[in-house]
Design a protein around this motif. Sequence first.
Motif, short mmCIF file in Angstrom:
data_model
loop_
_atom_site.label_atom_id
_atom_site.label_comp_id
_atom_site.label_asym_id
_atom_site.label_seq_id
_atom_site.Cartn_x
_atom_site.Cartn_y
_atom_site.Cartn_z
N GLY A 286 -1.58 19.73 104.77
CA GLY A 286 -2.20 19.46 103.48
C GLY A 286 -1.31 18.73 102.51
O GLY A 286 -1.81 18.11 101.55
N LYS A 287 0.01 18.77 102.72
CA LYS A 287 0.93 18.08 101.80
C LYS A 287 0.69 16.57 101.82
O LYS A 287 0.90 15.89 100.81
N PHE A 288 0.25 16.03 102.96
CA PHE A 288 -0.04 14.59 103.02
C PHE A 288 -1.25 14.24 102.16
O PHE A 288 -1.25 13.24 101.44
N ALA A 289 -2.28 15.09 102.23
CA ALA A 289 -3.46 14.87 101.40
C ALA A 289 -3.13 15.07 99.92
O ALA A 289 -3.61 14.31 99.06
N GLU A 290 -2.33 16.09 99.62
CA GLU A 290 -1.95 16.33 98.23
C GLU A 290 -1.14 15.17 97.67
O GLU A 290 -1.31 14.77 96.50
N ALA A 291 -0.25 14.63 98.49
CA ALA A 291 0.53 13.47 98.04
C ALA A 291 -0.38 12.29 97.75
O ALA A 291 -0.19 11.56 96.76
N GLN A 292 -1.40 12.10 98.58
CA GLN A 292 -2.36 11.03 98.33
C GLN A 292 -3.07 11.24 97.00
O GLN A 292 -3.26 10.29 96.22
N GLY A 293 -3.46 12.48 96.71
CA GLY A 293 -4.11 12.77 95.45
C GLY A 293 -3.20 12.56 94.26
O GLY A 293 -3.62 12.02 93.22
N ALA A 294 -1.94 12.97 94.39
CA ALA A 294 -0.98 12.78 93.31
C ALA A 294 -0.75 11.30 93.04
O ALA A 294 -0.71 10.85 91.89
N LEU A 295 -0.60 10.52 94.12
CA LEU A 295 -0.41 9.08 93.96
C LEU A 295 -1.63 8.43 93.30
O LEU A 295 -1.49 7.52 92.48
N GLY A 296 -2.82 8.92 93.65
CA GLY A 296 -4.02 8.41 93.02
C GLY A 296 -4.02 8.66 91.52
O GLY A 296 -4.43 7.79 90.73
N TYR A 297 -3.54 9.84 91.12
CA TYR A 297 -3.45 10.13 89.69
C TYR A 297 -2.48 9.19 89.01
O TYR A 297 -2.78 8.60 87.95
#
Length: 313
Positions: A286-297
């Motif tokens: 899930g850290k890969f998906a979370e990183a994607q979300g953070a980068l999107g922000y």
Amino acid sequence: MSVAAVVIGRNEGARLLACLDALGGIDTVIYVDSGSTDGSVAAAQARGATVVALDMTQPFTAARARNAGLAAVPDAVEMVQFLDGDCVMQPGWLATARAFLDARPDVAVVCGRRRETEPQASVYNRLIDAEWDTPVGEARACGGDALMRVALLRAVGGYRADLIAGEEPELCIRLRAAGWKIWRIGAEMTAHDAQITRFAQWWQRSRRAGHAFAEGAALHGGPPERHWVRETRRALVFGLALPVAIVALAMVAGPWAHVLGLIYPVQVLRLAPRMGLVPAVFNVTGKFAEAQGALGYYLRRWTGGQRRLIEYK
């Protein structure tokens, strides 16, 4: 004390009917609809709910919907139970929660145990069910289902309407800063129907969490809260920095650099004794998906782009 219920939803179908039917003992039920096309508005009206239809020409957030419901709560009402339209309030919850707030005038928000209705349906539902099982006692935040004191909620300005996720913890930060407490009791509160059966849905939900972590840290990451700073850092380190470092090192030092990728299974083995092997695998993945979300922000913040919901249903 008088109580109202605010339910938010969009195209929840039979789940909304079950949610509303479980609120039969509450005099004031407000349903906030976000552009449903499945007859939800008519069904809610038929059950006696006051319907607030959001203007969908404006960007939608759950926080905005909850604020619209709060605005429709009569001034004489002292407590409001918030619910998502895919949740069913459990028998006895409201009486227990009201009694707790009556006995604890220092508490602004009380929440209980939220469970998944079908944890056996998928590994993702089981993971979410475990996620809802937070410690009993004084808490830093609540989730989308909670009983709140109306006057205190209004005094801090309600939910922050522009947040696309993480609006309840952000609200709780402001309530606690004003001197109030958040409490989680052991009583059964709601049954939630996530209906996550595919990896892509779980990935989107994790991406939304990463976006919430990054935005929460940007808003309240300073002392004393340090809100979601650690969560954001972990997502960016394991989901972005390490993969980039491994690839870059492999380009310079050769394929032996890929040995660094063993950090991930080692992390799984480190977490497994505490949370179980399967949850540990998904925690690390899930850290890969979370990183994607953070980068999107961060990208939206830097470019001034429009906020868009990250939906998994």
